[in-house]
Design a protein around this motif. Structure first.
Motif, short mmCIF file in Angstrom:
data_model
loop_
_atom_site.label_atom_id
_atom_site.label_comp_id
_atom_site.label_asym_id
_atom_site.label_seq_id
_atom_site.Cartn_x
_atom_site.Cartn_y
_atom_site.Cartn_z
N GLU A 83 0.80 -1.22 0.00
CA GLU A 83 0.00 0.00 0.00
C GLU A 83 0.84 1.28 0.00
OE1 GLU A 83 -3.00 -0.56 3.03
OE2 GLU A 83 -3.99 -2.08 1.78
N ALA A 84 2.08 1.20 0.47
CA ALA A 84 2.94 2.38 0.49
C ALA A 84 3.79 2.53 -0.77
CB ALA A 84 3.86 2.34 1.71
N VAL A 85 4.04 1.43 -1.49
CA VAL A 85 4.93 1.48 -2.65
C VAL A 85 4.21 1.06 -3.94
CG1 VAL A 85 7.10 0.62 -3.64
CG2 VAL A 85 6.95 1.12 -1.19
N ALA A 86 3.65 -0.14 -3.97
CA ALA A 86 3.06 -0.66 -5.22
C ALA A 86 1.81 0.12 -5.65
CB ALA A 86 2.74 -2.14 -5.08
N VAL A 87 0.87 0.31 -4.73
CA VAL A 87 -0.38 0.99 -5.08
C VAL A 87 -0.13 2.43 -5.55
CG1 VAL A 87 -2.60 1.84 -4.18
CG2 VAL A 87 -1.87 -0.52 -3.71
N PRO A 88 0.65 3.24 -4.82
CA PRO A 88 0.92 4.60 -5.32
C PRO A 88 1.65 4.61 -6.67
CG PRO A 88 1.49 4.46 -3.00
CD PRO A 88 1.20 3.06 -3.47
N ALA A 89 2.54 3.64 -6.89
CA ALA A 89 3.25 3.57 -8.17
C ALA A 89 2.27 3.32 -9.32
CB ALA A 89 4.32 2.48 -8.14
#
Length: 179
Positions: A83-89
């Motif tokens: 949720e902190a890296v993949a989703v925002p990317a």
């Protein structure tokens, strides 16, 4: 007939799906956004996986020593990293990239409901998606595979060296970028 805008690679574990995806990106002169996964190895042993954005941000996606209530096989999964890296990317790629990269859509990543929402958003969005989808039978994975705008390509030992060029050519046509 126009080729579907979303290309998803599938195949057996270890056959080279992520390698094919990364080689396609080497053939394309486009801004790609999103993420891919890398193995975390120590002493020749796979201990987990990292999520790495196309911009270079990374986090531990799963690890045998991670403390988490979420597990897939022997790996504990970090929903926080998803949720902190993949989703925002993915959401940033939807706004600003020419091509969205999703490696991969699988059990680990689906520990996060927000990840499934982000995958739907990029598949529904205007940008082409190049991704990897786990071969497992899960309701969400089956839903994605059934979409009419998804072209599913199986990676095998026999075709993995030729696939990057073929897929890159299809995506160049779709993106309106000559050869």
């Amino acid at each position: 007939m126009v080729a579907p805008k979303n290309v998803l690679l599938t195949g057996r574990p270890g056959v080279g799906k992520t390698t094919v995806l990364r080689r396609v990106l080497e053939h394309l002169p486009v801004r790609a956004g999103g993420f891919y996964t890398e193995e975390i190895r120590e002493g020749g042993r796979r201990l987990g996986f990292a999520v790495v954005t196309t911009g270079g941000r990374r986090a531990v996606l799963s690890h045998v020593d991670l403390r988490s209530p979420h597990a897939v096989g022997r790996y504990r999964v970090s929903v926080e990293a998803i949720e902190a890296v993949a989703v925002p990317a993915l959401l940033e790629a939807l706004r600003s990239a020419d091509l969205v990269v999703v490696d991969e859509i699988a059990r680990m990543e689906l520990c996060s409901p927000r990840f499934a929402e982000a995958v739907r958003a990029v598949l529904d969005g205007p940008r082409p998606v190049l991704g990897v989808i786990q071969a497992a039978r899960l309701p969400f994975l089956d839903e994605v595979r059934r979409r009419p705008d998804v072209r599913l390509m199986e990676v095998t030992a026999a075709n993995r060296d030729d696939l990057p060029g073929w897929i890159a050519a299809d995506l160049r046509r779709l993106l309106g970028r000559p050869g």
